[in-house]
Scaffold this active site. Structure first.
Site: not given
Ligand SMILES: NC(=O)c1ccc[n+]([C@@H]2O[C@H](COP(=O)([O-])OP(=O)(O)OC[C@H]3O[C@@H](n4cnc5c(N)ncnc54)[C@H](O)[C@@H]3O)[C@@H](O)[C@H]2O)c1
Length: 252
Positions: A89, A140, A153, A157
């Site tokens: 994730n 995504s 990005y 994905k």
């Molecule tokens: N929020 C959105 O709108 C959205 C939309 C589509 C997909 N996503 C995907 O959902 C997933 C989670 O997103 P979110 O919105 O919860 O993001 P977020 O930024 O709130 O959480 C992501 C977490 O990943 C951790 N992280 C980042 N890089 C890291 C690394 N190198 N090593 C270890 N941990 C790491 C961060 O510290 C954070 O806690 C991601 O894969 C993101 O691409 C999010």
């Protein structure tokens, strides 16, 4: 009748979840605990340590480090005796026109968003074959359709979408299922930080909401529930699926 996806799956299952400190990953940990999993929760942020206890082992680690995937899997197997689920994730977002996107942007986003997904899967698959477990990746909608100013990005994905299908086929006969969720905009700090960097955050939010037929972003818990659904024993017939959790975005 098959167990409901939201009912406890079993009391002795174990999972590794990356990006667990906040947002979707944190809610995945909460939902997995409710379903009876013990969890190794991996994040680069020390905030992940606040999840310690009650069946959760936090691991402060960078997923881009070559050692992290094998260490996380080893921690789950040595602590819980087995591994049933890997949730890939963790990711970083980059919204930038291609003409302003550097080679370093490209390399660092692939290093964070793609290579760890490959490495974690490779590290976990032997244990998942033993448990007839599964992998759920967070992709995504940007990996499914074109979205402006997300070239790199979206490529990361798209790579996750294709690895999901590839591993589903490669491991189906060995009893391991591999699926992904494809969220649209989710109301997390990830999105809030991206919006704050926009020249006009209010206009950016209006465009985001207009793109989602349900008129709002998903909640992180809605995405977490979809991930736990894909992992559930009742989903044994589902592999190679990319489940959109996007309020109708890609259906338009
Ligand atoms: N929020 C959105 O709108 C959205 C939309 C589509 C997909 N996503 C995907 O959902 C997933 C989670 O997103 P979110 O919105 O919860 O993001 P977020 O930024 O709130 O959480 C992501 C977490 O990943 C951790 N992280 C980042 N890089 C890291 C690394 N190198 N090593 C270890 N941990 C790491 C961060 O510290 C954070 O806690 C991601 O894969 C993101 O691409 C999010």
């Amino acid at each position: 009748m098959e167990p409901d996806a939201m009912e406890p799956h079993a009391m002795e299952l174990s999972a590794v979840v990356t990006g667990a400190a906040r947002g979707i990953g944190r809610d995945v940990v909460t939902r997995l605990r409710a379903a009876g999993y013990r969890v190794v929760a991996v994040d680069i942020s020390p905030d992940v340590t606040s999840l310690a206890g009650d069946g959760v082992l936090p691991m402060v680690a960078d997923v881009t480090s070559a050692a992290t995937p094998t260490e996380a899997v080893a921690l789950a197997v040595s602590s819980f005796g087995r591994l049933d689920l890997l949730v890939n994730n963790a990711a970083r977002f980059l919204r930038r026109p291609i003409l302003e996107t550097s080679d370093d942007d490209f390399d660092s986003l692939f290093a964070t968003n793609v290579r760890p997904v490959f490495r974690f899967a490779r590290a976990a698959l032997p244990a998942l074959v033993e448990s007839r477990g599964c992998i759920v990746n967070t992709a995504s909608i940007s990996g499914l359709i074109g979205v402006p100013n997300q070239s790199v990005y979206a490529m990361t994905k798209g790579a996750i979408v294709q690895l999901t299908r590839q591993l589903a086929i490669e491991y189906a006969a060995r009893g391991v299922r591999v699926n992904a969720v494809a969220p649209g905009a989710v109301d997390t700090e990830f999105m809030a930080e991206a919006r704050a960097a926009d020249p006009d955050p209010g206009a950016s939010l209006a465009v985001t909401l207009a793109n989602h037929p349900i008129g709002r972003m998903s909640t992180p818990d809605e995405v977490a529930r979809a991930i736990v659904f894909l992992a559930a024993p009742g989903s044994a017939g589902i592999t190679g699926t990319i489940l959109s959790v996007d309020g109708g975005y890609v259906a338009r």
